[in-house]
Design a protein around this motif. Structure first.
Motif, PDB file in Angstrom:
ATOM      1  N   GLU A  66       0.793  -1.238   0.035  1.00 37.30           N
ATOM      2  CA  GLU A  66      -0.018  -0.097  -0.086  1.00 37.30           C
ATOM      3  C   GLU A  66       0.626   1.287   0.004  1.00 37.30           C
ATOM      4  O   GLU A  66       1.643   1.316   0.855  1.00 37.30           O
ATOM      5  CB  GLU A  66      -0.825   0.053   1.236  1.00 37.30           C
ATOM      6  N   PRO A  67       0.719   2.082  -1.073  1.00 39.42           N
ATOM      7  CA  PRO A  67       1.758   3.497  -1.246  1.00 39.42           C
ATOM      8  C   PRO A  67       1.090   4.375  -0.037  1.00 39.42           C
ATOM      9  O   PRO A  67       0.510   5.554  -0.654  1.00 39.42           O
ATOM     10  CB  PRO A  67       1.407   3.522  -2.678  1.00 39.42           C
ATOM     11  N   VAL A  68       1.266   4.412   1.090  1.00 42.35           N
ATOM     12  CA  VAL A  68       0.700   5.126   2.215  1.00 42.35           C
ATOM     13  C   VAL A  68       1.147   6.262   2.131  1.00 42.35           C
ATOM     14  O   VAL A  68       0.904   7.241   2.756  1.00 42.35           O
ATOM     15  CB  VAL A  68       0.719   4.433   3.601  1.00 42.35           C
ATOM     16  N   LEU A  69       2.589   6.564   1.549  1.00 41.52           N
ATOM     17  CA  LEU A  69       3.486   7.755   1.652  1.00 41.52           C
ATOM     18  C   LEU A  69       3.516   8.379   0.342  1.00 41.52           C
ATOM     19  O   LEU A  69       4.286   7.915  -0.535  1.00 41.52           O
ATOM     20  CB  LEU A  69       4.940   7.443   2.262  1.00 41.52           C
ATOM     21  N   THR A  70       2.585   9.341   0.154  1.00 42.60           N
ATOM     22  CA  THR A  70       2.381  10.092  -1.232  1.00 42.60           C
ATOM     23  C   THR A  70       3.749  10.946  -1.408  1.00 42.60           C
ATOM     24  O   THR A  70       4.155  11.354  -0.303  1.00 42.60           O
ATOM     25  CB  THR A  70       1.232  10.467  -1.561  1.00 42.60           C
ATOM     26  N   GLN A  71       4.083  11.242  -2.450  1.00 45.16           N
ATOM     27  CA  GLN A  71       5.206  12.106  -2.790  1.00 45.16           C
ATOM     28  C   GLN A  71       4.905  13.621  -2.180  1.00 45.16           C
ATOM     29  O   GLN A  71       5.808  14.212  -1.826  1.00 45.16           O
ATOM     30  CB  GLN A  71       5.396  12.301  -4.213  1.00 45.16           C
ATOM     31  N   ALA A  72       3.445  14.025  -2.240  1.00 40.97           N
ATOM     32  CA  ALA A  72       3.252  15.257  -1.767  1.00 40.97           C
ATOM     33  C   ALA A  72       3.384  15.310  -0.230  1.00 40.97           C
ATOM     34  O   ALA A  72       3.955  16.341   0.314  1.00 40.97           O
ATOM     35  CB  ALA A  72       1.967  15.756  -2.026  1.00 40.97           C
ATOM     36  N   VAL A  73       3.019  14.318   0.420  1.00 41.01           N
ATOM     37  CA  VAL A  73       3.010  14.367   1.919  1.00 41.01           C
ATOM     38  C   VAL A  73       4.662  14.232   2.353  1.00 41.01           C
ATOM     39  O   VAL A  73       4.963  14.724   3.312  1.00 41.01           O
ATOM     40  CB  VAL A  73       2.159  13.153   2.462  1.00 41.01           C
ATOM     41  N   ALA A  74       5.272  13.255   1.539  1.00 38.48           N
ATOM     42  CA  ALA A  74       6.681  13.016   1.979  1.00 38.48           C
ATOM     43  C   ALA A  74       7.345  14.619   1.614  1.00 38.48           C
ATOM     44  O   ALA A  74       8.331  14.976   2.624  1.00 38.48           O
ATOM     45  CB  ALA A  74       7.432  12.184   0.893  1.00 38.48           C
ATOM     46  N   ASP A  75       7.038  15.185   0.798  1.00 37.73           N
ATOM     47  CA  ASP A  75       7.958  16.484   0.509  1.00 37.73           C
ATOM     48  C   ASP A  75       7.215  17.459   1.904  1.00 37.73           C
ATOM     49  O   ASP A  75       8.195  18.282   2.219  1.00 37.73           O
ATOM     50  CB  ASP A  75       7.183  17.014  -0.736  1.00 37.73           C
ATOM     51  N   LEU A  76       6.001  17.291   2.206  1.00 37.30           N
ATOM     52  CA  LEU A  76       5.514  18.240   3.541  1.00 37.30           C
ATOM     53  C   LEU A  76       6.218  17.860   4.550  1.00 37.30           C
ATOM     54  O   LEU A  76       6.531  18.567   5.532  1.00 37.30           O
ATOM     55  CB  LEU A  76       3.896  18.061   3.429  1.00 37.30           C
ATOM     56  N   VAL A  77       6.295  16.641   4.879  1.00 37.99           N
ATOM     57  CA  VAL A  77       6.801  15.789   5.916  1.00 37.99           C
ATOM     58  C   VAL A  77       8.250  16.621   6.076  1.00 37.99           C
ATOM     59  O   VAL A  77       8.930  17.192   6.978  1.00 37.99           O
ATOM     60  CB  VAL A  77       7.072  14.393   6.018  1.00 37.99           C
ATOM     61  N   ARG A  78       9.095  16.568   4.632  1.00 43.70           N
ATOM     62  CA  ARG A  78      10.628  17.065   4.854  1.00 43.70           C
ATOM     63  C   ARG A  78      10.434  18.552   5.127  1.00 43.70           C
ATOM     64  O   ARG A  78      11.419  18.932   5.792  1.00 43.70           O
ATOM     65  CB  ARG A  78      11.170  16.768   3.511  1.00 43.70           C
ATOM     66  N   ARG A  79       9.597  19.436   4.634  1.00 41.95           N
ATOM     67  CA  ARG A  79       9.537  20.737   5.028  1.00 41.95           C
ATOM     68  C   ARG A  79       9.124  21.356   6.190  1.00 41.95           C
ATOM     69  O   ARG A  79       9.756  22.099   6.763  1.00 41.95           O
ATOM     70  CB  ARG A  79       8.403  21.331   3.828  1.00 41.95           C
ATOM     71  N   VAL A  80       8.197  20.410   6.873  1.00 41.84           N
ATOM     72  CA  VAL A  80       7.872  20.670   8.317  1.00 41.84           C
ATOM     73  C   VAL A  80       9.054  20.395   9.274  1.00 41.84           C
ATOM     74  O   VAL A  80       9.567  21.041  10.130  1.00 41.84           O
ATOM     75  CB  VAL A  80       6.844  19.791   8.768  1.00 41.84           C
ATOM     76  N   ALA A  81       9.844  19.164   9.090  1.00 41.43           N
ATOM     77  CA  ALA A  81      10.840  18.716   9.631  1.00 41.43           C
ATOM     78  C   ALA A  81      12.202  19.718   9.472  1.00 41.43           C
ATOM     79  O   ALA A  81      12.566  20.321  10.472  1.00 41.43           O
ATOM     80  CB  ALA A  81      11.671  17.449   9.252  1.00 41.43           C
ATOM     81  N   ASP A  82      12.465  20.335   8.445  1.00 39.47           N
ATOM     82  CA  ASP A  82      13.311  21.482   8.234  1.00 39.47           C
ATOM     83  C   ASP A  82      12.776  22.974   8.905  1.00 39.47           C
ATOM     84  O   ASP A  82      13.867  23.470   9.359  1.00 39.47           O
ATOM     85  CB  ASP A  82      13.967  21.646   6.792  1.00 39.47           C
ATOM     86  N   HIS A  83      11.484  22.993   8.896  1.00 40.63           N
ATOM     87  CA  HIS A  83      10.949  24.250   9.522  1.00 40.63           C
ATOM     88  C   HIS A  83      11.450  24.444  10.882  1.00 40.63           C
ATOM     89  O   HIS A  83      11.679  25.271  11.524  1.00 40.63           O
ATOM     90  CB  HIS A  83       9.437  24.576   9.065  1.00 40.63           C
ATOM     91  N   TYR A  84      11.220  23.274  11.435  1.00 39.89           N
ATOM     92  CA  TYR A  84      11.139  23.024  12.966  1.00 39.89           C
ATOM     93  C   TYR A  84      12.424  22.574  13.549  1.00 39.89           C
ATOM     94  O   TYR A  84      12.686  22.245  14.865  1.00 39.89           O
ATOM     95  CB  TYR A  84       9.963  22.381  13.590  1.00 39.89           C
ATOM     96  N   ALA A  85      13.281  22.373  12.793  1.00 34.80           N
ATOM     97  CA  ALA A  85      14.606  21.733  12.972  1.00 34.80           C
ATOM     98  C   ALA A  85      14.513  20.419  13.577  1.00 34.80           C
ATOM     99  O   ALA A  85      15.068  20.275  14.463  1.00 34.80           O
ATOM    100  CB  ALA A  85      15.465  22.773  13.860  1.00 34.80           C
ATOM    101  N   GLY A  86      13.541  19.685  12.867  1.00 32.40           N
ATOM    102  CA  GLY A  86      13.455  18.252  13.501  1.00 32.40           C
ATOM    103  C   GLY A  86      13.736  17.373  12.558  1.00 32.40           C
ATOM    104  O   GLY A  86      14.639  17.485  11.501  1.00 32.40           O
TER     105      GLY A  86
END
Length: 298
Positions: A66-86
């Motif tokens: 099941e492709p539960v991690l879409t490219q759009a969500v993966a990009d969002l996760v990376r952006r949120v992690a970088d924004h919050y230094a996480g």
């Protein structure tokens, strides 16, 4: 990969065996061996060859195709992690719920409801909502129907029924977005607000045209709502912080109620706030934004 070390917060290359080829699709959950231990991870992409010069270890196991991690969500996760230094893995736990195998097998898969023609029809008669009563409210709804992506701050004026006004307004915005062929994500702080929004969405969209995604619903219910959005069976997802990352197809609107509520701030590292998550999502994917509140923050 689920490794909580900052210097290892990056993708790693693994080989895909012929037996794994059909199931190891981008977004699938896998198990890999790293530093002598088995770790959980996701397939972020498939390449014909790696930049690594040495021999690649093979995936230990494809947990689910099941492709539960879409490219759009993966990009969002990376952006949120970088924004919050996480770390990517910390935000990933917030975005993708744990697998519930029985639910994954029970929820209809592709071909059993993902066709737009098979989605529930919108009610013929629905409340107009309060937005047309505001100076630019009707123009905002019209822009959503056209497929445009306006951004708006709605300072709600209390009326004789203030508890329902904002919920109807957000529901009608989601309906206008649906009429334009796109989906919506609406986030609220708490269960009381969610119940008001759920009632409004049932009246405006119909009871089967949206999913409720909340972590407190339990593993099965949360994963069921997540899959219904992932597989395209619904295009509107409402909920609390967990809904901000919902994998809605053709996302056209992200909306938030009462952005100053402390409950919208995640209690686990890196402590992202839903307002910022939706703002980052809009900046990357381009959906419209509607932030509503009686007293919005600066």
């Amino acid at each position: 990969m689920d490794i909580g070390l900052a210097h290892l917060d990056r993708p790693f290359d693994y080989a895909v065996t012929p037996a794994q080829d059909a199931e190891a699709v981008p977004g699938a959950r896998v198990r890999v061996r790293f530093a002598g231990r088995l770790r959980d991870g996701f397939v972020l992409g498939r390449l014909a060859r790696s930049e690594h010069d040495g021999r690649l270890a093979a995936l230990h196991k494809v947990v689910s195709p099941e492709p539960v991690l879409t490219q759009a969500v993966a990009d969002l996760v990376r952006r949120v992690a970088d924004h919050y230094a996480g770390l990517f893995c910390d935000v990933m736990r917030l975005a993708v719920p744990p697998r519930h195998a029985a639910t994954e097998q029970a929820v209809p898969g592709p071909g059993d409801g993902t066709d737009p023609a098979a989605r529930p029809a919108l009610p013929d008669q629905a409340p107009a909502g309060p937005l047309p009563g505001y100076a630019t409210g009707a123009a905002f709804l019209a822009a959503l129907r056209r497929g445009s992506s306006p951004r708006a701050l709605w300072q709600v004026t209390p009326s004789a029924t203030p508890a329902a006004d904002w919920a109807l307004g957000l529901a009608t915005a989601a309906r206008a977005t649906l009429e334009g062929g796109r989906g919506s994500v609406i986030v609220v702080p708490d269960q009381r607000d969610l119940q008001l929004l759920k009632t409004a969405c049932a009246a405006v969209l119909g009871p089967r045209s949206f999913a409720v995604l909340v972590a407190e619903a339990g593993p099965a219910a949360r994963y069921r709502a997540f899959l219904s959005a992932l597989r395209g069976q619904v295009q509107v997802v409402i909920g609390n912080r967990a809904a901000a990352y919902a994998p809605v197809r053709d996302l056209g609107l992200v909306a938030l109620w009462d952005d100053g509520d402390d409950l919208l701030s995640e209690q686990r590292a890196p402590y992202p706030h839903s307002r910022d998550v939706l703002a980052l999502r809009s900046a990357a994917a381009g959906p419209a934004v509607l932030v509503a509140a009686y007293a919005p923050t600066t």
